[in-house]
Every structure is written in C-alpha cells, then in structure tokens.
Design an enzyme around this catalytic site. Structure first.
Site, PDB file in Angstrom:
ATOM      1  N   HIS A 140      54.329 -32.960 -36.591  1.00  0.00           N
ATOM      2  CA  HIS A 140      54.066 -32.218 -37.936  1.00  0.00           C
ATOM      3  C   HIS A 140      55.103 -31.915 -38.357  1.00  0.00           C
ATOM      4  CE1 HIS A 140      50.385 -30.403 -40.800  1.00  0.00           C
ATOM      5  NE2 HIS A 140      51.442 -29.527 -40.662  1.00  0.00           N
ATOM      6  N   GLU A 141      55.456 -30.568 -37.679  1.00  0.00           N
ATOM      7  CA  GLU A 141      56.944 -29.107 -38.149  1.00  0.00           C
ATOM      8  C   GLU A 141      57.258 -30.529 -38.730  1.00  0.00           C
ATOM      9  OE1 GLU A 141      55.816 -27.197 -39.434  1.00  0.00           O
ATOM     10  OE2 GLU A 141      54.530 -27.320 -38.591  1.00  0.00           O
ATOM     11  N   HIS A 165      57.197 -32.135 -41.862  1.00  0.00           N
ATOM     12  CA  HIS A 165      57.807 -31.959 -43.235  1.00  0.00           C
ATOM     13  C   HIS A 165      59.161 -32.358 -43.391  1.00  0.00           C
ATOM     14  CE1 HIS A 165      53.678 -29.689 -44.395  1.00  0.00           C
ATOM     15  NE2 HIS A 165      53.630 -28.871 -42.398  1.00  0.00           N
ATOM     16  N   GLU A 197      50.823 -31.200 -46.539  1.00  0.00           N
ATOM     17  CA  GLU A 197      50.223 -31.302 -45.200  1.00  0.00           C
ATOM     18  C   GLU A 197      49.142 -31.957 -44.533  1.00  0.00           C
ATOM     19  OE1 GLU A 197      49.835 -29.164 -43.128  1.00  0.00           O
ATOM     20  OE2 GLU A 197      50.886 -27.593 -43.790  1.00  0.00           O
TER      21      GLU A 197
HETATM   22 ZN   LIG Z   1      52.307 -28.076 -42.420  1.00  0.00          ZN
END
Ligand SMILES: [Zn+2]
Length: 278
Positions: free
Chosen positions: A135-136, A139, A199
């Site tokens: 997830h990071e 980004h 997100e």
């Molecule tokens: Zn996030």
C-alpha cells in the site's frame, strides 16, 4: 539595500512568479490506475526531497536493532519490488525499522521505506506486512506526494521549500507542509491523511502488487481488521488517523480477493514464492 520588509515582499513576489512558472511547466500525468493527475514538480526533485527527509529521520529517530524484524521487512520489500513496473524497480529502495511502538509504516519518493517495530503487533504474517508495505509503495508509484506538493504550489507556498529543502534552512512552516505532502504528518503530530482518492488508488494498486509478487491478497483484509482491533483498546494507531474509514476499506479489499487470488497463484507458479519469516 533592501529593508527587511522589502526583502520579504520581494521574496513573496519571487515565490509567486516561480510557482506560476512551475505551474505553467507542469502538466497532466496519468496515474497507474488511469486517473489524470496534475504534477508540477519533477520526479528528481521529489526523490531528493524523500531521500533528505529519510536521512534526517535516520539521524533523529531511533533505529531498531532487531535484526530479525529488519530481515523480514527487507525480505518482503525485495519480493514486492520484483513485481513493480520498470520505473519502480529503478529506484534506490532502502528499508529501515524504527524503534517505535506505534504500528505505522511509510514509503517516500526515492524509494525510502520506514516501518515501526509496533507494526509487528498488527501485521502477524509476512503476507500482512506485505499488504501494508505494498500500500505504501503504491503511494510512491502513483506519485501522490508529487501531486500534493503540486497542489501546495498552486497555493504558492511550496516551490522554494521543495527546491532548497534541508530542514535547517527551511522554515518550520514549510517543513510541516512538505512532511505533510510526503505523508509524514503523523511524525510531526499533524494529521494529514492522503485524500480518499489517493487512499483508494493505493489500496487497489497495492493489493495487485502484493498478488503479483506472490503474496496472499486476502492478507490485506486481515491486516486492516487487526488494525481496527488494535484501536479498540487504548490509543488508536497513527495509521488509522492518516488512513481513515477502515470499515469501507476492508469491504473493498475483500471484494477484490477472488479476482486477485488467481493472479497470486500465477505469480507463485512462475517462481515468485516469497519465503519471508516473521
Ligand atoms: Zn495510504
């Protein structure tokens, strides 16, 4: 000679001019999920910003001496990097574990990844750790920090800071803004969540990356369930302040599991079998 007031006025004018110039030079980019993005700062600038911020954190914050945790984090990241597109593989990825009980993790432009020791109280398996790190990474791959800095530049505040960022030379205000744009607001006690759009994009892309790396995409569901449980007693994890709406997140992650499990099976069949241990 310029009076201080005059200097300030000149600097302000200059900033506005520089910001406008950058905005004119900035253009439309496309995110990995096909969303159109306005980005007015170069990848090189953002990578520099992320690397500098990370170097400062390594000096300022306490690094963990737990070799096992560091080994696990590096093993998981190595496995994820294999599944990244070429642009992601070119970055100089670096992983550090910080001695901090709050379950949090981040990834900065330039490929700098930090995981707190507290993450191990929430991520119970390498696959769950992969879920949060993917997830990071997502980004970073989606250039969300660059988008946020570009938005700030439109407000005329960020360009000088982005170009001359060194912590010591930048004003506390600019430092806060930049750290916020990098997603490090929580470290400074200011909650600056990524937008809902960012997100969702990081969840979609991150879950796909973990599946393509051979991790179990269902682990993303378990990770966020654990995160919610961790918030029921005592102080909620920072991650929940910067990553709101866990309930809806879990529903959306769960809805993609069936479609992603064959992707993970295919990855494992082709030799991507992460063998990390907690
Ligand atoms: Zn996030």
């Amino acid at each position: 000679m310029l009076t201080p007031a005059r200097t300030r006025a000149t600097r302000a004018t200059l900033l506005v001019l520089m910001s406008s110039a950058a905005l004119l030079l900035g253009g439309c980019a496309t995110s990995p999920t096909g969303r159109s993005q306005f980005i007015a700062v170069s990848d090189a600038q953002m990578d520099q910003l992320g690397t500098t911020a990370f170097d400062q954190m390594k000096q300022r914050d306490k690094l963990s001496r737990d070799a096992r945790k560091l080994g696990t984090a590096r093993c998981v990241v190595d496995a994820l990097i294999v599944a990244l597109p070429p642009a992601g593989q070119r970055l100089a990825w670096e992983v550090q574990v910080f001695d901090d009980a709050n379950p949090n993790a981040f990834a900065l432009p330039g490929g700098k990844i930090g995981v707190n020791t507290g993450m191990w109280t929430v991520a119970k398996s390498p696959d769950e750790l992969a879920a949060v790190l993917a997830h990071e990474l997502a980004h970073v791959l989606s250039r969300h920090a660059a988008e946020r800095v570009s938005q700030q530049m439109a407000a005329g505040v960020a360009l000088e800071a982005a170009q001359s960022y060194s912590g010591a030379r930048t004003s506390p205000e600019n430092t806060r803004m930049l750290m916020g744009a990098l997603g490090l607001g929580a470290q400074l006690g200011v909650m600056l969540p990524f937008s809902r759009v960012h997100e969702t994009e990081a969840d979609v892309l991150g879950q796909r990356i973990m599946a393509e790396a051979g991790f179990d995409p269902a682990a993303a569901v378990r990770l966020w369930q654990n995160m919610m449980r961790a918030s029921s007693g005592g102080r909620p994890p920072q991650m929940l302040s910067t990553h709101p709406d866990p309930q809806n997140r879990i529903v959306a992650l769960q809805a993609r599991v069936a479609e992603l499990q064959p992707v993970a099976a295919q990855a494992r069949a082709s030799g991507r079998r992460p063998a990390c241990r907690m």
